[in-house]
Scaffold this active site. Structure first.
Site, PDB file in Angstrom:
ATOM      1  N   HIS A 127      -0.125   5.128   6.934  1.00 11.18           N
ATOM      2  CA  HIS A 127       0.061   5.496   5.537  1.00 11.18           C
ATOM      3  C   HIS A 127       0.323   7.003   5.398  1.00 11.18           C
ATOM      4  CE1 HIS A 127      -2.279   1.702   5.314  1.00 11.18           C
ATOM      5  NE2 HIS A 127      -1.414   1.464   4.333  1.00 11.18           N
ATOM      6  N   SER A 187       0.805  -1.221   0.000  1.00 14.89           N
ATOM      7  CA  SER A 187       0.000   0.000   0.000  1.00 14.89           C
ATOM      8  C   SER A 187       0.839   1.271   0.000  1.00 14.89           C
ATOM      9  CB  SER A 187      -0.939   0.012   1.205  1.00 14.89           C
ATOM     10  OG  SER A 187      -0.205  -0.130   2.418  1.00 14.89           O
ATOM     11  N   ASP A 239      -4.854   6.729  10.062  1.00 13.58           N
ATOM     12  CA  ASP A 239      -4.476   5.417  10.593  1.00 13.58           C
ATOM     13  C   ASP A 239      -3.074   5.404  11.191  1.00 13.58           C
ATOM     14  OD1 ASP A 239      -2.796   5.452   8.371  1.00 13.58           O
ATOM     15  OD2 ASP A 239      -3.952   3.965   7.253  1.00 13.58           O
TER      16      ASP A 239
END
Length: 228
Positions: free
Chosen positions: A202, A51, A199
């Protein structure tokens, strides 16, 4: 950035190209003065990761592979950039898809995998073997490719021994495979709230700009070497 960033379709892509040729049509004669296809193809940098590479939560143009591509273009390097990032990818997942990702030759292969293994507590030997298998496939399918490995740290949740040995994987692989090493992909980004999404994992668009700088410091000399 049109034409610079090619984002791989990971799932759900189905395209067909149909060609037809009538009896009156004949294939064009080969030009004896033309260069082989291999010599005419544009050089490629392939970012293979999770990601972080995919640019989770952002437009792909804001993710660090696209930003690195812009830096390369500005510096006069004529490369196309392929973003082969998949959110949630583990080293096992990367191992299973690397062969079809490398359906065309690449000139620089940037490996950014392992963080999800570490966060899940996957045995270190398994992660290391998977990463080496990926690199072996790169060497087989694109032996001319220069390899760059992105180093990663993980929180000490599973104990300092595990986290320390986890980081050592990237150092060992870079030495074994004579690859360039990005010491820590998220240097100056990890743990800084304003540079990360809600979060806390990221990077934001601003965070990706710093990540791109971390990558470019290592990648630029690799590209320069290829020009010699």
């Amino acid at each position: 950035m049109a034409g610079l960033l090619l984002t791989l379709c990971v799932a759900g892509c189905n395209s067909k190209t149909e060609t037809s040729q009538t009896q009156d049509q004949k294939p064009a004669a080969a030009d004896s003065t033309s260069k082989p296809v291999e010599e005419n193809r544009k050089k490629t940098i392939l970012f293979f990761g999770n990601s972080l590479t995919a640019g989770y939560g952002l437009d792909p143009a804001e993710a660090f592979p696209a930003l690195v591509g812009e830096k390369a273009k500005t510096a006069g390097f004529d490369y196309q950039v392929v973003n082969a990032g998949v959110s949630g990818e583990t080293t096992a997942g990367g191992k299973s898809r690397i062969s079809w990702v490398l359906n065309k030759p690449v000139d620089v292969f940037v490996l950014e995998l392992g963080a999800n293994d570490g966060l899940r507590g996957i045995p270190l030997d398994d992660s290391k073997k998977n990463l080496q298998a990926i690199l072996d496939t790169v060497k087989l399918k694109s032996p001319q490719a220069q390899i760059v490995i992105a180093g990663m740290h993980i929180p000490p949740n599973l104990g300092p021994d595990y986290s320390g040995q986890f980081y050592r994987i990237f150092i060992d692989l870079s030495r074994k495979n004579k690859a360039a090493l990005i010491p820590f992909l998220l240097d100056d980004v990890a743990g800084i709230p304003k540079l990360n999404q809600a979060d806390g994992i990221h990077p934001t668009a601003e965070g990706h700009k710093i990540v791109a700088e971390n990558v470019w410091k290592v990648l630029e000399p690799v590209l320069q070497k290829q020009q010699l």
